[in-house]
Design an enzyme around this catalytic site. Structure first.
Site, PDB file in Angstrom:
ATOM      1  N   ASP A 159     -13.685  -3.603  -1.128  1.00 17.03           N
ATOM      2  CA  ASP A 159     -13.436  -3.358   0.291  1.00 17.03           C
ATOM      3  C   ASP A 159     -14.758  -3.586   1.012  1.00 17.03           C
ATOM      4  OD1 ASP A 159     -10.798  -2.655  -0.225  1.00 17.03           O
ATOM      5  OD2 ASP A 159     -11.276  -0.537  -0.479  1.00 17.03           O
ATOM      6  N   ASP A 201       0.879  -1.165   0.000  1.00 15.02           N
ATOM      7  CA  ASP A 201       0.000   0.000   0.000  1.00 15.02           C
ATOM      8  C   ASP A 201       0.912   1.210   0.000  1.00 15.02           C
ATOM      9  OD1 ASP A 201      -2.507  -1.320   0.192  1.00 15.02           O
ATOM     10  OD2 ASP A 201      -2.144  -1.678   2.324  1.00 15.02           O
TER      11      ASP A 201
END
Lengths: 206, 254
Positions: free
Chosen positions: B131, B12
């Protein structure tokens, strides 16, 4: 010896360049009929759609020169869609003609398996070969495809299986091809590329 | 011959540096993406994911440069994404060296984007990132890096996304992300059983037994984790040896 990579917007061309550069192999991009005619060894990379590839090769005038190069004995390695392009046709785009240097058609993998066939799988080597020399029998290679050649006759050197058996690698005289991505297959993939380059170099010395 | 289960470290990034948060927030610096990529490539990662979690338009060129730097280190597949809103942005990511791209927020707002991307680059290059967060009895798909709910049921969205051409699902449990409490096996198994494409499970990995469970009980095709690998809490080789000893097909050699 320089390896010419057929350039037609294939997504994996830079990865193939990088993989060869890591081994100290010189490459150049071949995007015109003349550059293909002048090539001493060719790689046809491939990601995407069979019909789109064949139409692009056609519109750029590369279809004939690639066929002529193969006919003239120039070593050629087809990768993924570049393997499928060697056949006469594909179920992915029945209206588009393949290079047709190998007989038969590419077909869809069965929907009983998860598609695309995506990830690392093993091969069943069916005969000794140039491409897979020195590759351990349990080595894994990276695949990402939904279509495959089910049969390549005596040209097949290794099979894989995803729902059904299919041709994972083939060679016939100066023609070499793999359904997996050697440029994405770690050390085992690097060895396959090295085997092709060594053979192409030997061919050009004679 | 069996398709190996994949272990995928995830970077990330804020576009340039690797960051790590808990349940998507409280970010801290976790290193240089290219250096981590080289390490994971060497240690036997099956694939790498690099995400731009800030995804602001201003620093997109920085992220594309990060993709180039990461791709240069890899002899394994690379997936990249974060903020992809149209075909041109997808092309920029693939041209920078990624083999696949992820879509999330923009696809929830305009599902045809998935069809467009799959038509242009092929389904094998389009990963639908979801998500998911529990809201009452169901899980909803969140957008904008977990900031707001789309209101869509995550399972329904996974099915629609694959019907529209996504070739893989990257399912992140927001409830588990960064908590090291194990993958959400129930949600993973539910979606894996309803879609016909490979599924990557993400969020909550702590130790080897979590990976074993997400493959055996969650029916995931691949498992993704970030901080446990970055912090060297979990070695990739040790993890794969453990899975192999438990009868899971994994790629052991380089």
């Amino acid at each position: 010896m320089k390896i010419s990579l057929v350039e037609y917007d294939a997504g994996n061309l830079p990865s193939v360049e990088r993989a060869l550069a890591r081994q100290g192999v010189e490459t150049e991009r071949a995007a015109t009929p003349d550059s293909i005619a002048a090539a001493r060894a060719l790689i046809l990379p491939g990601v995407g759609h069979f019909g789109q590839l064949m139409r692009t090769l056609g519109s750029r005038g590369l279809f004939g020169p690639i066929r002529q190069a193969i006919g003239g004995g120039v070593p050629l390695l087809g990768i993924c869609l570049g393997l499928q392009a060697l056949f006469a046709s594909s179920a992915e785009a029945p209206e588009d003609r393949g290079l047709g240097v190998l007989p038969g058609a590419v077909s869809a993998l069965p929907v009983t398996a998860k598609l695309p066939h995506m990830g690392w799988n093993q091969l069943r080597q069916v005969r000794p070969s140039v491409l897979l020399e020195g590759i351990p029998t349990n080595a894994y290679f990276y695949f990402a495809h939904s279509y495959a050649a089910r049969d390549a006759g005596a040209s097949a050197i290794a099979l894989c299986e995803h729902g059904v058996p299919f041709v994972a690698a083939l060679e016939h005289q100066n023609l070499f091809a793999v359904q997996f991505h050697p440029e994405k297959s770690g050390d085992a993939g690097a060895r396959v590329l090295a085997n092709f380059v060594a053979r192409a170099g030997a061919d050009n010395r004679v | 011959m069996t398709l190996a289960r994949r272990i995928i470290p995830c970077l990330d990034t804020d576009g340039e540096r690797v960051v790590k948060g808990v349940q998507f927030f409280n970010l801290r610096d976790a290193g240089d993406p290219a250096a981590l990529a080289a390490r994971y490539n060497r240690e036997g990662a099956d694939e790498l994911v690099v995400l731009d979690i800030a995804a602001s338009r201003d620093h997109r060129p920085t992220f594309l440069e990060t993709i180039r730097r990461v791709a240069a280190e890899l002899a394994i597949p690379l997936t990249a994404g974060g903020g992809v809103g149209d075909v041109d942005e997808g092309r920029a990511i693939l041209r920078s060296g990624a083999d696949k791209l992820t879509v999330n927020t923009a696809a929830l707002r305009r599902p045809e984007l998935i069809t467009d991307l799959a038509g242009e680059f092929g389904s094998q290059a389009v990963v639908l990132a979801i998500d998911a967060k529990r809201v009452g009895e169901r899980c909803e798909a969140y957008v904008r890096g977990g900031r707001e709910s789309s209101g869509r049921d995550a399972v329904d969205w996974a099915i629609e996304g694959t019907q529209r051409g996504a070739g893989e699902i990257l399912l992140t449990s927001m409830d588990r992300d960064g908590t090291r409490s194990g993958f959400d096996l129930c949600l993973t198994a539910t979606i894996a059983g309803r879609v016909t494409v490979p599924l990557i499970a993400s969020g909550g990995a702590d130790g080897p037994s979590d990976f074993l469970e997400v493959f055996e009980k969650g029916h995931a095709d691949a498992a993704l984790a970030a901080s446990i690998f970055h912090d060297s809490v979990q070695g990739l080789r040790e993890l794969k040896c453990f899975l192999h000893s438990q009868g899971v097909a994994v790629r052991l050699s380089g």
